[in-house]
Design a protein around this motif. Structure first.
Motif, PDB file in Angstrom:
ATOM      1  N   LYS A 168      33.900  14.712  -5.642  1.00 48.51           N
ATOM      2  CA  LYS A 168      32.493  14.361  -5.501  1.00 48.51           C
ATOM      3  C   LYS A 168      32.302  13.028  -4.774  1.00 48.51           C
ATOM      4  O   LYS A 168      31.204  12.526  -4.682  1.00 48.51           O
ATOM      5  N   SER A 202      30.148   7.118   2.656  1.00 46.40           N
ATOM      6  CA  SER A 202      28.899   7.041   3.399  1.00 46.40           C
ATOM      7  C   SER A 202      28.644   5.607   3.847  1.00 46.40           C
ATOM      8  O   SER A 202      28.245   5.354   4.988  1.00 46.40           O
ATOM      9  N   PHE A 220      31.432  10.146  -2.465  1.00 43.47           N
ATOM     10  CA  PHE A 220      30.430  10.099  -1.407  1.00 43.47           C
ATOM     11  C   PHE A 220      30.016   8.674  -1.040  1.00 43.47           C
ATOM     12  O   PHE A 220      30.149   8.260   0.110  1.00 43.47           O
ATOM     13  N   ASP A 221      29.511   7.922  -2.042  1.00 41.24           N
ATOM     14  CA  ASP A 221      28.912   6.597  -1.809  1.00 41.24           C
ATOM     15  C   ASP A 221      29.724   5.740  -0.865  1.00 41.24           C
ATOM     16  O   ASP A 221      29.242   5.264   0.158  1.00 41.24           O
ATOM     17  N   GLY A 238      22.624  18.750   5.656  1.00 44.20           N
ATOM     18  CA  GLY A 238      21.332  18.921   5.013  1.00 44.20           C
ATOM     19  C   GLY A 238      20.307  17.854   5.378  1.00 44.20           C
ATOM     20  O   GLY A 238      19.173  18.170   5.743  1.00 44.20           O
ATOM     21  N   PHE A 239      20.729  16.586   5.302  1.00 42.99           N
ATOM     22  CA  PHE A 239      19.727  15.529   5.383  1.00 42.99           C
ATOM     23  C   PHE A 239      19.727  14.774   6.698  1.00 42.99           C
ATOM     24  O   PHE A 239      18.874  13.936   6.936  1.00 42.99           O
ATOM     25  N   VAL A 292      31.264  16.409   0.249  1.00 37.24           N
ATOM     26  CA  VAL A 292      29.907  15.971  -0.053  1.00 37.24           C
ATOM     27  C   VAL A 292      29.270  15.286   1.149  1.00 37.24           C
ATOM     28  O   VAL A 292      28.075  15.435   1.393  1.00 37.24           O
ATOM     29  N   MET A 295      19.469  23.429   6.211  1.00 37.98           N
ATOM     30  CA  MET A 295      19.488  23.595   4.768  1.00 37.98           C
ATOM     31  C   MET A 295      20.319  24.801   4.322  1.00 37.98           C
ATOM     32  O   MET A 295      20.967  24.773   3.296  1.00 37.98           O
ATOM     33  N   GLU A 302      30.891   6.475   7.246  1.00 38.84           N
ATOM     34  CA  GLU A 302      30.107   7.668   7.571  1.00 38.84           C
ATOM     35  C   GLU A 302      31.006   8.801   8.038  1.00 38.84           C
ATOM     36  O   GLU A 302      30.698   9.525   8.969  1.00 38.84           O
ATOM     37  N   ALA A 323      24.034  23.809   4.727  1.00 42.61           N
ATOM     38  CA  ALA A 323      24.370  22.795   3.725  1.00 42.61           C
ATOM     39  C   ALA A 323      24.474  23.434   2.337  1.00 42.61           C
ATOM     40  O   ALA A 323      25.321  23.045   1.528  1.00 42.61           O
ATOM     41  N   SER A 324      23.633  24.418   2.066  1.00 43.65           N
ATOM     42  CA  SER A 324      23.695  25.094   0.762  1.00 43.65           C
ATOM     43  C   SER A 324      25.002  25.862   0.596  1.00 43.65           C
ATOM     44  O   SER A 324      25.576  25.906  -0.493  1.00 43.65           O
ATOM     45  N   ILE A 360      27.862  17.992   3.218  1.00 44.93           N
ATOM     46  CA  ILE A 360      26.593  18.497   2.670  1.00 44.93           C
ATOM     47  C   ILE A 360      25.460  17.565   3.095  1.00 44.93           C
ATOM     48  O   ILE A 360      24.420  18.000   3.592  1.00 44.93           O
ATOM     49  N   TYR A 361      25.712  16.265   2.923  1.00 46.57           N
ATOM     50  CA  TYR A 361      24.681  15.281   3.243  1.00 46.57           C
ATOM     51  C   TYR A 361      24.309  15.339   4.731  1.00 46.57           C
ATOM     52  O   TYR A 361      23.142  15.397   5.089  1.00 46.57           O
ATOM     53  N   SER A 372      27.466  23.438  -0.336  1.00 42.78           N
ATOM     54  CA  SER A 372      27.250  23.081  -1.741  1.00 42.78           C
ATOM     55  C   SER A 372      27.964  24.064  -2.662  1.00 42.78           C
ATOM     56  O   SER A 372      28.553  23.673  -3.669  1.00 42.78           O
TER      57      SER A 372
END
Lengths: 278, 311
Positions: free
Chosen positions: B248, B254, B250-251, B276-277, B269, B282, B258, B285-286, B272-273, B289
Motif C-alpha cells: 500500500k 508520491s 504511496f505517500d 485515476g486522478f 497504488v 476511472m 512521483e 484505475a478501478s 491507481i493515483y 484497484s
C-alpha cells in the motif's frame, strides 16, 4: 567499581546501542541545525553541526510569512486533526459499547463482518469514494477529509477489547438509578474508558496530522491544505533553498515531537496495544 | 372445540404501550449506536469496492461525465497485464517488500531483545527509535531528500570522503531510486516494529530463561529456543501487517519521486493515483484497484493458512 564489574557487558551494550541510536537522531539534528543556517552553508561539508552564521529569522519568515499560506495550513491541520479525533472516538466508542454491553440479535455477525472489512485497502476504494464526495458536493472541503477518516474498525476493536474488561455491574447500577442508555454511555462508560480513550485519541491525532493521501485527492485549494500536502508547496517554491525546506520540516513535526515527548508512554502503549492483541 | 390462543405475540401487539419491552429497546439502542460505523463502512468500503468492480469493466474518463461510462468487458484487465508500467510497478512492489519487510523485522527483533534486558536507560532507546515513526513521513522525506542529494548531499560527500569516487545518485538514478526510498521507509518504520516486539517480550515469563540457564543454555540458544518461538504470534502479526503495508506504499513515493525517474520507483497504488486522478481514466484505475485488492487478499489468505498449518 563493583557496579562496573557486575554490569560490564550491560555497560558495553548500552554504549554500542547509544552509537547506533545516533543514526536515528542524526537526520533530525541535521534538520534542526540546517533550519538555522544560510542557504549556502546547508550543504557545506564537513557538516557544521552548530552553525557559525545564523539566518534563522529569515528562514522563519520565509516559512511562516512567505508565499506559502503556512499559518492557514497549520490551522487547517489543527482543526481537521481535532475534529477527526473527536468524531472517530465518538463513533468508535459508541460501536464498541454496543458490541460489548448491549445484547441483541445479530451483534456478533455484524462484528465479524466489520472485522472482515478491515481487509479492504483504502486505496482500492479511492475512486468510488472520490465520486461520492463529488456527488455530495463536498470536493475540496475539510468535511471530505473528516468523512474519509472518521470510521475506524481498528479503534472500535481496541476499545471493545478494553470494554470487555468493564464489569456489567456498573451498567446494572446505572439502570437501577434510572439512567437511560445514552446517560449510561456518557456518564458511566466514557469516564471508565478515559485511559484508553486518551491513548487512542493521541494516536488518531498523530495519524490525522500526518495524512497525505486524502488531502492530495480531496483538496484543490492551497488555502485548505493540511501540513503534509503543504510541504509540497515548499518543495515546489523553494526547491533549491534547503534551509527553508528544513525550517518547514521542523515546523511540521514540532507539535508531534512535543506531544510525543510529553505523552510517550501513552503513545507507545497505544501502538503496542494493537500489536499484542493481533 | 376452541383452539388455544397463542398467548405471547398477540398480547404484546394488542397493547402498544408494551411494544417497547426493555429487550426491544436495548436492541434498538444497540443498532442506533452501531449505525454511524455500519453506514460509513458499508458506503465507503463495501459499496465502494463493489462499485469499483463495476467501473473496472467500463471505459470511462471522468471528464466525459456520468453519461460517458461505456461497458468495455475485460478490456481493462487485458490491457493491464500487457501494460509495461503495471508490470514494472508489480516488480517494484515486490522489491520494496523484500527490502522493507524481512530485514527490518530481523533487525527489530534483535534490537528489541537487547533493549528489553541488556541495556541501561531502556526508555531512552524506546523513544529514540520511535521518533521517526511518529514524525510526519513527508517532513522526514524532505530531510532525507536533501541528505541524499547526488552531488552536494552530506551522505554522498561522506562517501566521497572515505574514497568512493562515484557514489550512487540515490533518488535521481533509476537504478537506486527505489532502494533509497526503501531505506527511508525502513528507517522510519523500525521503531514501530521494535515497540511491538518489546510488548511481546514482556509476555514471556522470565522463569523460562532461568530454567534454561540452570540447564547451561548460552545466550544464543536461549534466543533461538525460547525467544524466537515464543514471539511467533508477534512475528506473524508484524509480517502480515508489514506485507500488506508494503503493497500500500504511496505517500513517500508520491512526495519524493512521483514514481520516477523513468518509472523506476512506481508502485501499484501510485499507478491507481496517476491513472485515476491525473489522467482521469476511472475505469482503468478501478481495474488496478482490484489488482491491489486481489494481491492483499492473497497475502492475507496465504499467511493465515501458513499460521494454521504451523500451529
Amino acid at each position: 567499581m563493583l557496579f562496573i564489574r557486575k554490569n560490564f557487558t550491560k555497560i558495553i551494550t548500552t554504549i554500542l546501542m547509544a552509537v547506533l541510536s545516533i543514526f536515528f537522531l542524526i537526520p533530525f539534528i541535521w534538520m534542526l541545525s540546517s533550519a538555522f543556517k544560510f542557504e549556502k552553508d546547508v550543504m557545506r561539508f564537513p557538516i557544521e553541526w552548530i552553525p557559525k552564521s545564523i539566518n534563522v529569522v529569515y528562514n522563519f519568515k520565509a516559512v511562516w510569512m512567505g508565499k506559502v499560506p503556512f499559518i492557514h495550513i497549520y490551522m487547517n491541520s489543527i482543526k481537521v486533526a481535532i475534529i477527526v479525533t473527536f468524531v472517530t472516538l465518538l463513533v468508535s466508542t459508541m460501536a464498541a459499547y454496543s458490541f460489548t454491553k448491549l445484547k441483541f440479535r445479530g451483534r456478533n455477525i455484524v462484528f465479524t463482518a466489520l472485522l472482515a472489512f478491515m481487509i479492504i485497502p483504502d486505496q482500492a476504494t479511492l475512486i468510488p469514494r472520490f465520486m461520492l464526495i463529488r456527488w455530495l458536493g463536498l470536493y475540496d472541503t475539510h468535511v471530505a477529509l473528516i468523512l474519509m477518516s472518521m470510521f475506524s474498525i481498528y479503534f472500535t476493536f481496541l476499545l471493545r477489547q478494553f470494554m470487555v474488561g468493564i464489569s456489567d455491574e456498573f451498567i446494572e447500577a446505572a439502570k437501577i438509578d434510572g439512567a437511560g442508555h445514552l446517560r449510561t454511555f456518557f456518564s458511566v462508560i466514557v469516564p471508565l474508558c478515559r485511559p484508553v480513550l486518551a491513548t487512542v485519541a493521541i494516536i488518531k491525532f498523530i495519524w490525522s496530522w500526518n495524512d497525505y493521501q486524502n488531502p492530495l485527492i480531496f483538496l484543490q485549494t492551497k488555502e485548505l491544505y493540511t501540513i503534509p500536502l503543504g510541504m509540497t508547496l515548499f518543495r515546489d517554491d523553494y526547491t533549491t533553498n534547503d534551509a527553508i525546506m528544513m525550517m518547514a520540516s521542523l515546523s511540521a513535526i514540532i507539535p508531534l515531537l512535543i506531544v510525543f515527548v510529553v505523552l510517550q508512554k501513552q503513545v507507545i502503549n497505544g501502538i503496542a496495544l494493537g500489536g499484542v492483541k493481533g | 372445540m376452541e383452539a388455544a390462543k397463542p398467548s405471547y405475540p398477540t398480547e404484546k401487539l394488542q397493547n402498544p404501550r408494551k411494544f417497547w419491552t426493555p429487550k426491544r429497546k436495548e436492541a434498538l439502542v444497540g443498532w442506533l449506536f452501531l449505525a454511524p460505523e455500519i453506514v460509513g463502512m458499508l458506503l465507503l468500503n463495501v459499496f465502494a469496492l463493489g462499485f469499483s468492480l463495476y467501473l473496472s469493466f467500463t471505459s470511462w474518463n471522468l471528464l466525459s461525465g456520468m453519461s460517458g461510462i461505456k461497458f468495455a468487458g475485460l478490456e481493462n484487465y487485458i490491457h493491464m497485464f500487457q501494460d509495461p508500467t503495471i508490470m514494472k510497478a508489480l516488480k517494484n512492489n515486490l522489491l520494496y517488500t523484500v527490502l522493507t519487510v524481512p530485514v527490518p523485522i530481523a533487525i527489530a527483533l534483535v534490537l528489541a531483545v537487547i533493549i528489553h534486558n541488556k541495556v541501561f536507560f531502556k526508555d531512552y532507546f524506546k523513544v529514540v527509535f520511535f521518533i521517526p515513526y511518529i514524525s510526519s513521513i513527508i517532513a522526514v522525506a524532505a530531510v532525507w531528500s536533501a541528505l541524499f542529494h547526488p552531488s552536494l548531499g552530506p551522505i554522498n560527500q561522506f562517501l566521497m570522503d572515505i574514497g568512493i569516487s562515484n557514489p550512487p545518485k540515490w533518488l535521481v538514478d533509476p537504478k537506486t531510486s527505489l532502494i533509497a526510498i526503501a531505506i527511508i521507509s525502513a528507517w522510519a518504520g523500525l521503531g514501530y516494529t521494535i515497540i511491538i516486539y518489546l510488548a511481546g517480550l514482556t509476555n514471556i515469563s522470565s522463569e523460562l530463561y532461568e530454567a534454561a540457564e540452570i540447564d547451561g543454555a548460552t545466550g544464543l540458544t536461549k534466543f533461538f529456543k525460547i525467544t524466537v518461538p515464543l514471539l511467533r504470534s508477534t512475528t506473524f502479526f508484524l509480517l502480515i501487517t508489514m506485507l500488506i503495508g508494503s503493497f500500500k506504499v504511496f505517500d513517500i513515493i508520491s512526495y519524493l519521486t512521483e514514481g520516477g525517474p523513468d518509472n523506476s520507483s512506481t508502485v501499484i497504488v501510485f499507478r491507481i493515483y496517476e491513472e485515476g486522478f491525473v489522467n482521469y481514466n476511472m475505469g482503468y484505475a478501478s481495474a488496478i484497484s482490484w489488482l491491489l485488492f486481489a494481491i492483499i487478499g492473497i497475502i492475507t489468505a496465504a499467511t493465515w493458512k501458513m499460521r494454521r498449518e504451523d500451529s
